[in-house]
Design a protein around this motif. Sequence first.
Motif, PDB file in Angstrom:
ATOM      1  N   PRO A 207       0.767  -1.325   0.098  1.00  0.00           N
ATOM      2  CA  PRO A 207       0.108  -0.019   0.113  1.00  0.00           C
ATOM      3  C   PRO A 207       0.667   1.079  -0.094  1.00  0.00           C
ATOM      4  CG  PRO A 207       0.240  -0.772   2.257  1.00  0.00           C
ATOM      5  CD  PRO A 207       1.142  -1.609   1.331  1.00  0.00           C
ATOM      6  N   MET A 208       2.298   1.112  -0.354  1.00  0.00           N
ATOM      7  CA  MET A 208       3.025   2.224  -0.322  1.00  0.00           C
ATOM      8  C   MET A 208       2.728   3.204  -1.568  1.00  0.00           C
ATOM      9  SD  MET A 208       4.196   1.352   2.483  1.00  0.00           S
ATOM     10  CE  MET A 208       5.189   2.599   2.785  1.00  0.00           C
ATOM     11  N   GLY A 209       3.063   4.434  -1.333  1.00  0.00           N
ATOM     12  CA  GLY A 209       2.691   5.438  -2.411  1.00  0.00           C
ATOM     13  C   GLY A 209       3.722   6.671  -1.857  1.00  0.00           C
ATOM     14  N   ILE A 210       3.927   7.553  -3.073  1.00  0.00           N
ATOM     15  CA  ILE A 210       4.497   8.845  -2.918  1.00  0.00           C
ATOM     16  C   ILE A 210       3.630  10.079  -2.737  1.00  0.00           C
ATOM     17  CG2 ILE A 210       6.595  10.367  -3.950  1.00  0.00           C
ATOM     18  CD1 ILE A 210       7.628   7.965  -2.727  1.00  0.00           C
ATOM     19  N   GLY A 211       4.070  10.852  -1.795  1.00  0.00           N
ATOM     20  CA  GLY A 211       3.178  12.049  -1.714  1.00  0.00           C
ATOM     21  C   GLY A 211       3.999  13.311  -1.063  1.00  0.00           C
ATOM     22  N   SER A 212       3.690  14.254  -0.906  1.00  0.00           N
ATOM     23  CA  SER A 212       4.137  15.352  -0.323  1.00  0.00           C
ATOM     24  C   SER A 212       4.503  15.308   1.480  1.00  0.00           C
ATOM     25  CB  SER A 212       3.430  16.739  -0.510  1.00  0.00           C
ATOM     26  OG  SER A 212       3.598  17.016  -1.840  1.00  0.00           O
ATOM     27  N   ALA A 213       5.393  15.266   1.810  1.00  0.00           N
ATOM     28  CA  ALA A 213       5.946  15.103   3.239  1.00  0.00           C
ATOM     29  C   ALA A 213       6.748  16.393   3.657  1.00  0.00           C
ATOM     30  CB  ALA A 213       6.871  13.956   3.548  1.00  0.00           C
ATOM     31  N   ARG A 214       6.022  17.031   4.849  1.00  0.00           N
ATOM     32  CA  ARG A 214       6.589  18.212   5.427  1.00  0.00           C
ATOM     33  C   ARG A 214       7.823  17.935   6.613  1.00  0.00           C
ATOM     34  NH1 ARG A 214       5.207  23.290   4.990  1.00  0.00           N
ATOM     35  NH2 ARG A 214       3.257  22.597   3.936  1.00  0.00           N
ATOM     36  N   LEU A 215       8.700  18.463   6.482  1.00  0.00           N
ATOM     37  CA  LEU A 215       9.810  18.126   7.563  1.00  0.00           C
ATOM     38  C   LEU A 215       9.785  19.105   8.737  1.00  0.00           C
ATOM     39  CD1 LEU A 215      12.652  17.513   5.100  1.00  0.00           C
ATOM     40  CD2 LEU A 215      10.953  16.002   5.938  1.00  0.00           C
ATOM     41  N   ALA A 216      10.629  19.031   9.709  1.00  0.00           N
ATOM     42  CA  ALA A 216      10.467  19.777  10.893  1.00  0.00           C
ATOM     43  C   ALA A 216      10.810  21.226  10.566  1.00  0.00           C
ATOM     44  CB  ALA A 216      11.305  19.302  11.966  1.00  0.00           C
ATOM     45  N   ASP A 217      11.776  21.329   9.666  1.00  0.00           N
ATOM     46  CA  ASP A 217      12.258  22.903   9.188  1.00  0.00           C
ATOM     47  C   ASP A 217      11.290  23.517   8.303  1.00  0.00           C
ATOM     48  OD1 ASP A 217      12.553  21.739   6.860  1.00  0.00           O
ATOM     49  OD2 ASP A 217      14.724  21.784   6.757  1.00  0.00           O
ATOM     50  N   GLY A 218      10.298  22.735   7.835  1.00  0.00           N
ATOM     51  CA  GLY A 218       9.202  23.441   7.094  1.00  0.00           C
ATOM     52  C   GLY A 218       9.220  23.169   5.623  1.00  0.00           C
ATOM     53  N   SER A 219      10.449  22.643   5.345  1.00  0.00           N
ATOM     54  CA  SER A 219      10.361  22.247   3.768  1.00  0.00           C
ATOM     55  C   SER A 219       9.458  21.094   3.474  1.00  0.00           C
ATOM     56  CB  SER A 219      11.912  21.946   3.599  1.00  0.00           C
ATOM     57  OG  SER A 219      12.306  20.852   4.201  1.00  0.00           O
ATOM     58  N   VAL A 220       9.374  20.792   2.305  1.00  0.00           N
ATOM     59  CA  VAL A 220       8.373  19.942   1.751  1.00  0.00           C
ATOM     60  C   VAL A 220       9.327  19.137   0.709  1.00  0.00           C
ATOM     61  CG1 VAL A 220       6.471  19.316   0.558  1.00  0.00           C
ATOM     62  CG2 VAL A 220       6.148  21.211   2.257  1.00  0.00           C
ATOM     63  N   VAL A 221       9.206  17.744   0.978  1.00  0.00           N
ATOM     64  CA  VAL A 221      10.248  16.770   0.021  1.00  0.00           C
ATOM     65  C   VAL A 221       8.959  15.564  -0.363  1.00  0.00           C
ATOM     66  CG1 VAL A 221      12.123  17.410   0.923  1.00  0.00           C
ATOM     67  CG2 VAL A 221      10.612  15.572   1.818  1.00  0.00           C
ATOM     68  N   SER A 222       9.371  15.056  -1.371  1.00  0.00           N
ATOM     69  CA  SER A 222       8.609  13.874  -1.711  1.00  0.00           C
ATOM     70  C   SER A 222       8.673  12.822  -0.682  1.00  0.00           C
ATOM     71  CB  SER A 222       8.709  13.091  -2.905  1.00  0.00           C
ATOM     72  OG  SER A 222       8.549  14.223  -4.214  1.00  0.00           O
ATOM     73  N   GLY A 223       7.806  11.872  -0.357  1.00  0.00           N
ATOM     74  CA  GLY A 223       7.817  11.107   0.698  1.00  0.00           C
ATOM     75  C   GLY A 223       7.157   9.761   0.636  1.00  0.00           C
ATOM     76  N   PHE A 224       7.492   8.654   1.422  1.00  0.00           N
ATOM     77  CA  PHE A 224       6.643   7.605   1.447  1.00  0.00           C
ATOM     78  C   PHE A 224       5.479   7.822   2.283  1.00  0.00           C
ATOM     79  CE2 PHE A 224      10.460   5.383   0.046  1.00  0.00           C
ATOM     80  CZ  PHE A 224       9.829   4.279  -0.787  1.00  0.00           C
ATOM     81  N   LEU A 225       4.365   7.423   1.920  1.00  0.00           N
ATOM     82  CA  LEU A 225       2.875   7.729   2.489  1.00  0.00           C
ATOM     83  C   LEU A 225       2.229   6.499   2.460  1.00  0.00           C
ATOM     84  CD1 LEU A 225       2.057  11.268   1.646  1.00  0.00           C
ATOM     85  CD2 LEU A 225       3.111  10.507   3.747  1.00  0.00           C
ATOM     86  N   CYS A 226       1.359   6.010   3.391  1.00  0.00           N
ATOM     87  CA  CYS A 226       0.750   4.862   3.431  1.00  0.00           C
ATOM     88  C   CYS A 226      -0.686   4.942   3.405  1.00  0.00           C
ATOM     89  CB  CYS A 226       0.959   4.129   4.568  1.00  0.00           C
ATOM     90  SG  CYS A 226       0.216   2.496   4.757  1.00  0.00           S
ATOM     91  N   GLU A 227      -1.463   3.964   2.501  1.00  0.00           N
ATOM     92  CA  GLU A 227      -2.714   4.150   2.181  1.00  0.00           C
ATOM     93  C   GLU A 227      -3.298   3.792   3.525  1.00  0.00           C
ATOM     94  OE1 GLU A 227      -4.057   1.727  -0.996  1.00  0.00           O
ATOM     95  OE2 GLU A 227      -2.593   2.696  -2.385  1.00  0.00           O
ATOM     96  N   THR A 228      -4.603   4.694   3.891  1.00  0.00           N
ATOM     97  CA  THR A 228      -5.140   4.443   5.463  1.00  0.00           C
ATOM     98  C   THR A 228      -5.752   2.994   5.278  1.00  0.00           C
ATOM     99  OG1 THR A 228      -7.158   5.481   4.417  1.00  0.00           O
ATOM    100  CG2 THR A 228      -5.377   6.862   5.669  1.00  0.00           C
ATOM    101  N   VAL A 229      -6.107   2.531   4.154  1.00  0.00           N
ATOM    102  CA  VAL A 229      -6.731   1.150   4.304  1.00  0.00           C
ATOM    103  C   VAL A 229      -5.934  -0.032   4.645  1.00  0.00           C
ATOM    104  CG1 VAL A 229      -6.046   0.341   1.841  1.00  0.00           C
ATOM    105  CG2 VAL A 229      -8.155  -0.410   2.984  1.00  0.00           C
ATOM    106  N   ALA A 230      -4.353   0.131   4.625  1.00  0.00           N
ATOM    107  CA  ALA A 230      -3.614  -0.687   5.132  1.00  0.00           C
ATOM    108  C   ALA A 230      -3.281  -0.626   6.738  1.00  0.00           C
ATOM    109  CB  ALA A 230      -2.179  -0.382   4.289  1.00  0.00           C
ATOM    110  N   LEU A 231      -3.887   0.339   7.323  1.00  0.00           N
ATOM    111  CA  LEU A 231      -3.836   0.717   8.729  1.00  0.00           C
ATOM    112  C   LEU A 231      -4.523  -0.561   9.624  1.00  0.00           C
ATOM    113  CD1 LEU A 231      -3.155   4.311   8.829  1.00  0.00           C
ATOM    114  CD2 LEU A 231      -1.493   2.517   8.572  1.00  0.00           C
ATOM    115  N   GLN A 232      -5.485  -1.279   8.940  1.00  0.00           N
ATOM    116  CA  GLN A 232      -6.108  -2.144   9.775  1.00  0.00           C
ATOM    117  C   GLN A 232      -5.427  -3.311  10.442  1.00  0.00           C
ATOM    118  OE1 GLN A 232      -9.556  -3.453   7.377  1.00  0.00           O
ATOM    119  NE2 GLN A 232     -10.406  -1.411   7.084  1.00  0.00           N
ATOM    120  N   GLY A 233      -5.457  -3.608  11.659  1.00  0.00           N
ATOM    121  CA  GLY A 233      -4.609  -4.375  12.280  1.00  0.00           C
ATOM    122  C   GLY A 233      -3.086  -4.113  12.504  1.00  0.00           C
ATOM    123  N   ALA A 234      -2.716  -2.767  11.727  1.00  0.00           N
ATOM    124  CA  ALA A 234      -1.332  -2.504  11.931  1.00  0.00           C
ATOM    125  C   ALA A 234      -1.015  -1.844  13.288  1.00  0.00           C
ATOM    126  CB  ALA A 234      -1.269  -1.206  11.174  1.00  0.00           C
TER     127      ALA A 234
END
Length: 560
Positions: free
Chosen positions: A516-543
């Motif tokens: 269920p992995m995908g690439i989206g925008s991720a925000r870092l602690a310094d405020g910058s935005v990079v591409s990042g691994f994000l997970c589909e919420t459907v995959a969180l059942q039982g996680a």
Amino acid sequence: MTGVGAALERVVAAYARNVAVDRPEAWISLRPEAEARAEAADIDRRVAAGERLPLAGTVAAVKDNIDVAGFDTTAGSPAYAYAPSADATAVARLRAAGTVVLGKANLDQFATGLVGTRSPYGAVRGAWDPMRISGGSSSGSAVLTALGVVDIALGTDTAGSGRVPAALNGIVGVKPTVGLVPTTGVVPACRSIDCVTVFARELTLAREAAELMSGPDGVDPLARVDVPAPPLPARPVVAIPTSEHLEGLAEGWAETFRGVVGRLAASGVDIVEVDIAPLLEAASLLYGGAFVAERTAAVGGFIEANRDLIGTDIDPTVAAIVLAGAEARAVDYFRDREKLERLGLEGLRRLEGTVALLTPTTTWHPTLDEVAADPVGANSRMGRFTNFANLLDRSALAVPAGVVGGKPFGVMLTGAAFADRTLAQLAERISAPAIEVLVVGAHLRGQPLNHQLVAAGGTFAAAVTTSADYRLFALATTPPKPGLVRVDAEGASIEGEVWRLPAAGFGGFVAALPEPMGIGSARLADGSVVSGFLCETVALQGAVDITAFGGWRSFLASKA
């Protein structure tokens, strides 16, 4: 490896990566890991104490015609081996800057060849297609860099050996102006025009290493002081060959080259076509004239004294090339010298007003079988655009410029002596911009899927944390991996790493991601935005929610 310094962590990862890629033919000798770890730990202590070591956290391989204390120098011939008493100047300067040398890399014997197959230690296979050649003579250096075993590798370049294998393996190859990097401690091929070269997966790192190695050492009589080139004009002019000189390229390469020319033009560069016939004729003199006698002067005596080893320790093709120089007479040399000077003058006259010549680095990428069937003919095709550079005192830089048929395609910028920095500025316009990607789990350094990032051309950029609006879950996958999810409330900062990937590598990497992995925008602690691994919420059942651990490594450590 929580609490471990960057140098030691990189060494551990390098040895693990070396096992994973399983390319033993790329090495001639490999340092014991414990010894490399000890040196890396000392580097970490020095950095912690405030010492500036610009290459700390990097590891290197050194072509085995360049001396490294503690290793025999073989130049690709076991019978030739000797134990140097000190590092070559180039190696000493890299080690003083904090890099850890892991070992000596395989090569075309006596640095004679552009194919990477002329070695009794075995033919070095291409990094991305083991049925094809790696390119030479700096074959092992290029492959170990491309596969991510090392960050930097030293090669040498007389006819193109620091550029051709860079192109065939999708990495950067820096060939400095002759004499900028002293050749003290280098087994000569053609002493007067040999160069120590640098391979890296990033242009910035390759250029930094070249700069750190440059400058006279008081030992090499041919070493030169850098003469800064004029600044790059607001609208520079770059030459490209006329169409007849681009004939015979591998399928798809001419079209891809035209695309690179278009990108460069779109960046504000004026392009002019130039008939480079005089330069290509000058290139033919490197092996087709009396200049080959300099190879005979370098190692011909050894080969002559060991003719009984030809076919075992001494490669027959290399022996034939080197010994042929004994036929040259002094009068032949001076005639060829005059011819070279006239061809060079005419060639450079045609390039007048341009800051560089842009060409494909080489003309094709043959298979191992194709080279075996015609070792001399196949090799001669490799150096069409590279052979003249050192003869005519030119700087050059090879950079990856795309993928054709699943294999790397590279281009080369060739400029005046001491135009090294100018070429680097132009190369930045050619290279597709790197894409920064946040990883938080199985793709972290030392984790089981990190090799996928390295194979895509990725390089580690920084350890980071996200902004405080994420949660991390342990997914039921093989291998185990986490899922990062952005939330509206009750989030936290999660530890991760940012990696830089070339555009072509990023595309292939994303296409191969499993659900269920995908690439989206991720925000870092310094405020910058990079591409990042994000997970589909459907995959969180039982996680399992593991946000409290602050990161994947801490979670794994708790389980251990």
